[in-house]
Design an enzyme around this catalytic site. Structure first.
Site, mmCIF file in Angstrom:
data_model
loop_
_atom_site.group_PDB
_atom_site.id
_atom_site.type_symbol
_atom_site.label_atom_id
_atom_site.label_comp_id
_atom_site.label_asym_id
_atom_site.label_seq_id
_atom_site.Cartn_x
_atom_site.Cartn_y
_atom_site.Cartn_z
ATOM 1 N N HIS A 170 -31.929 12.700 -2.111
ATOM 2 C CA HIS A 170 -30.610 12.280 -1.624
ATOM 3 C C HIS A 170 -30.674 11.955 -0.137
ATOM 4 O O HIS A 170 -30.218 10.883 0.306
ATOM 5 C CB HIS A 170 -29.591 13.392 -1.885
ATOM 6 C CG HIS A 170 -28.239 13.138 -1.298
ATOM 7 N ND1 HIS A 170 -27.157 12.711 -2.056
ATOM 8 C CD2 HIS A 170 -27.775 13.243 -0.015
ATOM 9 C CE1 HIS A 170 -26.112 12.562 -1.266
ATOM 10 N NE2 HIS A 170 -26.448 12.888 -0.023
ATOM 11 N N GLU A 171 -31.230 12.866 0.643
ATOM 12 C CA GLU A 171 -31.309 12.651 2.090
ATOM 13 C C GLU A 171 -32.253 11.504 2.441
ATOM 14 O O GLU A 171 -31.980 10.724 3.360
ATOM 15 C CB GLU A 171 -31.765 13.939 2.781
ATOM 16 C CG GLU A 171 -30.817 15.117 2.637
ATOM 17 C CD GLU A 171 -29.442 14.854 3.231
ATOM 18 O OE1 GLU A 171 -29.305 13.937 4.074
ATOM 19 O OE2 GLU A 171 -28.489 15.555 2.858
ATOM 20 N N HIS A 214 -30.520 8.156 2.210
ATOM 21 C CA HIS A 214 -29.811 7.813 3.445
ATOM 22 C C HIS A 214 -30.788 7.343 4.526
ATOM 23 O O HIS A 214 -30.573 6.309 5.178
ATOM 24 C CB HIS A 214 -29.054 9.039 3.972
ATOM 25 C CG HIS A 214 -27.904 9.474 3.129
ATOM 26 N ND1 HIS A 214 -26.975 8.595 2.609
ATOM 27 C CD2 HIS A 214 -27.511 10.718 2.734
ATOM 28 C CE1 HIS A 214 -26.065 9.266 1.926
ATOM 29 N NE2 HIS A 214 -26.370 10.553 1.983
#
Length: 225
Positions: A79-80, A83
């Site tokens: 997820h990170e 980004h």
């Protein structure tokens, strides 16, 4: 450095993926704390019994911790990184930073019996437009949506087998993360997306909600742990 759209890019090597030593340290610490927190959270659950059955009493904690590391990699970390990589491809500087107090809260809540995970976030530097910032925010929940699908398909393929539990946990955690992060509440990802493109927001949060409902209410009636 000014890009073709007239905006200042702090990362002139647009599209290059890079990590700093501090960032790698923060990622590893956050992953370790999260894996420990999940292990503590599941210590009295049937998940631990599952590993005791397949691995034996002497190895059940090793199995549980190993699965928790996998969950952290295929949920929080990706997820990170979604980004981070999207921001760097847009020519922006982006690095993950842990929140020490957030890591403490993560561990504390796991001991109490629930998990409020706030290990850290990707910090972005540089000037960008609203659409690019929204796409960077969108990347994280999209990763979780895809991973939830992987978990659901894995459950369908391994029903009543030993692998169904890891796949179910993958689907469950990522469906929760996708829906939670799409809520239109600052500083969650959804708050940036809803102000950029409402149709895109509606489609993505609808998919996330359907995934969550399927995993939460329908799958437990079909699968054995």
């Amino acid at each position: 450095m000014y890009d073709e759209d007239g905006l200042y890019r702090i990362n002139p090597e647009k599209g290059k993926i890079s990590f700093s030593s501090i960032e790698i340290r923060d990622i590893l610490i956050s992953m370790g704390v999260l894996a420990l927190a999940f292990t503590i959270l599941y210590r009295n659950s049937s998940i631990l019994d599952y590993f005791a059955y397949y691995l034996g009493e002497d190895w059940k904690w090793v199995g549980l911790f190993g699965m928790c590391i996998g969950l952290v990699i295929f949920s929080f970390l990706l997820h990170e990184l979604g980004h981070k990589f999207t921001a760097q491809k847009a020519g922006l500087a982006s690095e993950y930073r842990m929140y020490p107090i957030g890591l403490f809260i993560t561990l504390l809540t796991s001991v109490i019996g629930f998990l409020f995970a706030m290990p850290g976030a990707v910090m972005i530097s540089g000037q960008t437009d609203k659409a690019t910032y929204a796409k960077i925010s969108l990347a994280g929940p999209v990763v979780n949506i895809v991973l939830a699908v992987v978990g659901i398909v894995g459950c369908l393929l391994t029903n009543y087998g030993w692998a169904v539990v890891p796949f179910f946990m993958l689907a469950s955690l990522n469906s929760i993360l996708a829906l939670f992060n799409m809520l239109p509440i600052p500083p969650l990802d959804g708050s940036k997306i809803v102000g950029w493109n409402m149709p895109v927001y509606i489609v993505v949060i609808a998919i996330a909600a359907l995934e969550f409902a399927y995993v939460r209410f329908f799958m437990p009636t079909l699968y054995w742990a």
